[in-house]
Write a protein that holds these residues in place. Structure first.
Motif, short mmCIF file in Angstrom:
data_model
loop_
_atom_site.label_atom_id
_atom_site.label_comp_id
_atom_site.label_asym_id
_atom_site.label_seq_id
_atom_site.Cartn_x
_atom_site.Cartn_y
_atom_site.Cartn_z
N PHE A 81 3.81 -71.40 99.91
CA PHE A 81 4.36 -71.90 98.66
C PHE A 81 4.53 -73.42 98.70
O PHE A 81 4.28 -74.11 97.71
N TYR A 82 4.96 -73.94 99.85
CA TYR A 82 5.15 -75.38 99.96
C TYR A 82 3.81 -76.11 99.84
O TYR A 82 3.70 -77.14 99.16
N LEU A 83 2.79 -75.59 100.48
CA LEU A 83 1.48 -76.24 100.44
C LEU A 83 0.85 -76.17 99.05
O LEU A 83 0.23 -77.14 98.60
N SER A 84 1.00 -75.04 98.39
CA SER A 84 0.36 -74.88 97.08
C SER A 84 1.19 -75.48 95.95
O SER A 84 0.70 -76.29 95.16
N ARG A 85 2.47 -75.12 95.88
CA ARG A 85 3.32 -75.61 94.80
C ARG A 85 3.90 -76.99 95.09
O ARG A 85 4.03 -77.82 94.19
N GLY A 86 4.26 -77.23 96.36
CA GLY A 86 4.89 -78.50 96.70
C GLY A 86 3.91 -79.64 96.85
O GLY A 86 4.15 -80.75 96.36
N LEU A 87 2.78 -79.37 97.52
CA LEU A 87 1.80 -80.42 97.77
C LEU A 87 0.58 -80.32 96.88
O LEU A 87 -0.29 -81.20 96.91
N GLY A 88 0.47 -79.25 96.09
CA GLY A 88 -0.62 -79.13 95.14
C GLY A 88 -1.98 -78.85 95.75
O GLY A 88 -3.01 -79.18 95.15
N LEU A 89 -2.02 -78.22 96.92
CA LEU A 89 -3.29 -77.91 97.55
C LEU A 89 -3.92 -76.66 96.95
O LEU A 89 -3.23 -75.74 96.51
N GLY A 90 -5.27 -76.62 96.94
CA GLY A 90 -5.98 -75.44 96.49
C GLY A 90 -5.97 -74.35 97.55
O GLY A 90 -5.56 -74.58 98.69
#
Length: 463
Positions: free
Chosen positions: A283-292
């Protein structure tokens, strides 16, 4: 100190054990990253699909001690082959699931096979390699455990994105067949005679209901205080049953041995934190950092790769310097890694995640090798299955706690992780790993206490 290399038969025997550890470890977390995909596939809520993970963990946790006892009397190699067969067949059933209920049920059966594999793999090390190589062998198994558990979300996400959700279960079929052949061909045959086996049905049933109530309390809205009270009452009832049972599921006298109780407590705390990284990280990588999704999968692979390369060297360090020195260092590393996750701001970008995870992954591999070697070296041949199973029980209680309790901490601080903003997700990460840091500081205190030191000073210090 010079050590004779393993002969080819011992190498293949150790390979079979490594695969027996990797497969169930991988399936502990492989569905995590794909829960949104599975929710869409079965038109289910997040709370419903969460049981794809919890059903597996509950089955493993409630049965792992029982099958450890069965292995001591029935034959560990024989029972391991049965476990691999159950795990492989259930994996195929998962892939063919026409409904969510079917999938959850198949995952529970898969957990039965995983419980057998987890419980017996560590206990079989002594039969597969010489004593002087036990630390290195434990390091390899630690690598497989860490790699499987942490690689699960990234591999599962990639397979779901490019092949389909069924592929995360189909992959176990060829691996299971290969594993069964290696175990049958290279592991030494059992030297025990079959004995009448007593099974603690009341204890197993109460433990299962207690853990289910605990997991429900953390994942289902409403009635949480009631379910928590039920789970606490279940613990008391379980203790009463075990005291009166002629063939207890868990010999409570084991907990009077400070060496064993300390090791199990440390394992529970550490695996709680490791599962927390698997719940919060995606969740942090996708929602927090915007990664695909592909980028998330690649970043989540950093930890597993480090664990894979560090497990065997960590085992060699344990062989050379002993668990007494290695366990506190590993716990300190875990505490530092969690503190970095709790303190580094989101403005630091990807570095704020990769750097702490690197520290956590390396420290976890070292902890596994040192803690497991120290524990098993002081256990007699007739108790290795039970103690190995107790270690697995502690590990899986930690995984459930990380998925349920620490997941609840993250959910409470973010409201809805699937919709929260970058700032809210980052705040949830910091709070959750603040709690994780406190857990690792407590573990470090236990590991450095006189009680913990008695565990770490076991005769596995040098060989």
């Amino acid at each position: 100190m010079h050590r004779e290399p393993l002969n080819p038969s011992a190498r293949w025997a150790l390979t079979s054990l490594a695969l027996s550890m990797l497969m169930p470890s991988l399936d502990t977390s492989i569905a995590n990253a794909g829960l949104p995909t599975l929710a869409a596939a079965f038109d289910a809520t997040f709370q419903e699909v969460q049981w794809i993970v919890l059903a597996y963990l509950l089955a493993v946790t409630t049965l792992i001690v029982s099958v450890g006892r069965l292995g001591d009397g029935f034959g560990r190699r024989r029972l391991l082959l049965i476990g691999i067969g159950i795990f492989t067949a259930a994996s195929l059933a998962c892939a063919l699931a026409p409904s969510l209920a079917w999938l959850i049920g198949a995952r529970a059966v898969q957990g039965v096979g995983a419980a057998i594999m987890f419980a017996l793999t560590v206990a079989l090390v002594a039969d597969a390699v010489p004593k002087a190589r036990a630390g290195s062998a434990m390091g390899l198994l630690a690598t497989m455990s860490a790699t499987g558990t942490t690689l699960g979300p990234s591999l599962g996400g990639l397979l779901m994105a490019h092949v389909g959700w069924q592929s995360i279960f189909v992959i176990n079929v060829p691996l299971g067949l290969l594993n069964a052949w290696l175990v049958y061909r290279y592991l030494p045959k059992d030297r025990v005679e079959r004995k009448p086996l007593a099974f603690d049905y009341p204890g197993t049933a109460v433990l299962m209901l207690t853990l289910a109530a605990y997991a429900l309390a953390m994942t289902v809205e409403g009635f949480t205080p009631t379910l928590l009270l039920i789970s606490l009452s279940g613990v008391g009832l379980f203790i009463l049953i075990e005291k009166k049972s002629k063939a207890p599921l868990i010999h409570l006298s084991l907990f009077t041995d400070s060496r064993i109780s300390s090791s199990l407590a440390l394992t529970l705390l550490v695996t709680t934190v490791m599962m927390t990284t698997l719940v919060v990280g995606p969740f942090y990588l996708s929602r927090g950092l915007g990664l695909g999704s592909t980028q998330v999968g690649l970043v989540l692979s950093v930890g597993p790769l480090l664990a894979a390369f560090s497990g065997v060297p960590a085992g060699r360090l344990v062989d050379r310097f002993g668990a007494r020195r290695m366990v506190p260092g590993a716990l300190l590393g875990l505490a530092c890694g969690c503190a970095l996750l709790a303190l580094l701001p989101v403005s630091f970008g990807l570095l704020a995640y990769v750097l702490p995870i690197t520290v956590v992954a390396l420290s976890y591999a070292l902890f596994q090798a040192a803690n497991n070697t120290g524990l098993m070296a002081g256990v007699g041949q007739d108790q290795r299955g039970v103690v190995s199973a107790m270690l697995g029980l502690s590990r899986n209680l930690g995984l459930i706690t990380g998925a349920a309790a620490m997941g609840a901490v993250f959910a409470l601080t973010t409201d809805d992780p699937t919709q929260a903003s970058t700032e809210v997700i980052a705040s949830g990460l910091h709070v959750t790993f603040g709690v994780a840091t406190a857990l690792m500081i407590a573990a470090l205190g236990l590991g450095c206490s006189p009680v913990g030191a008695s565990l770490l000073a076991m005769r596995s210090v040098r060989r």
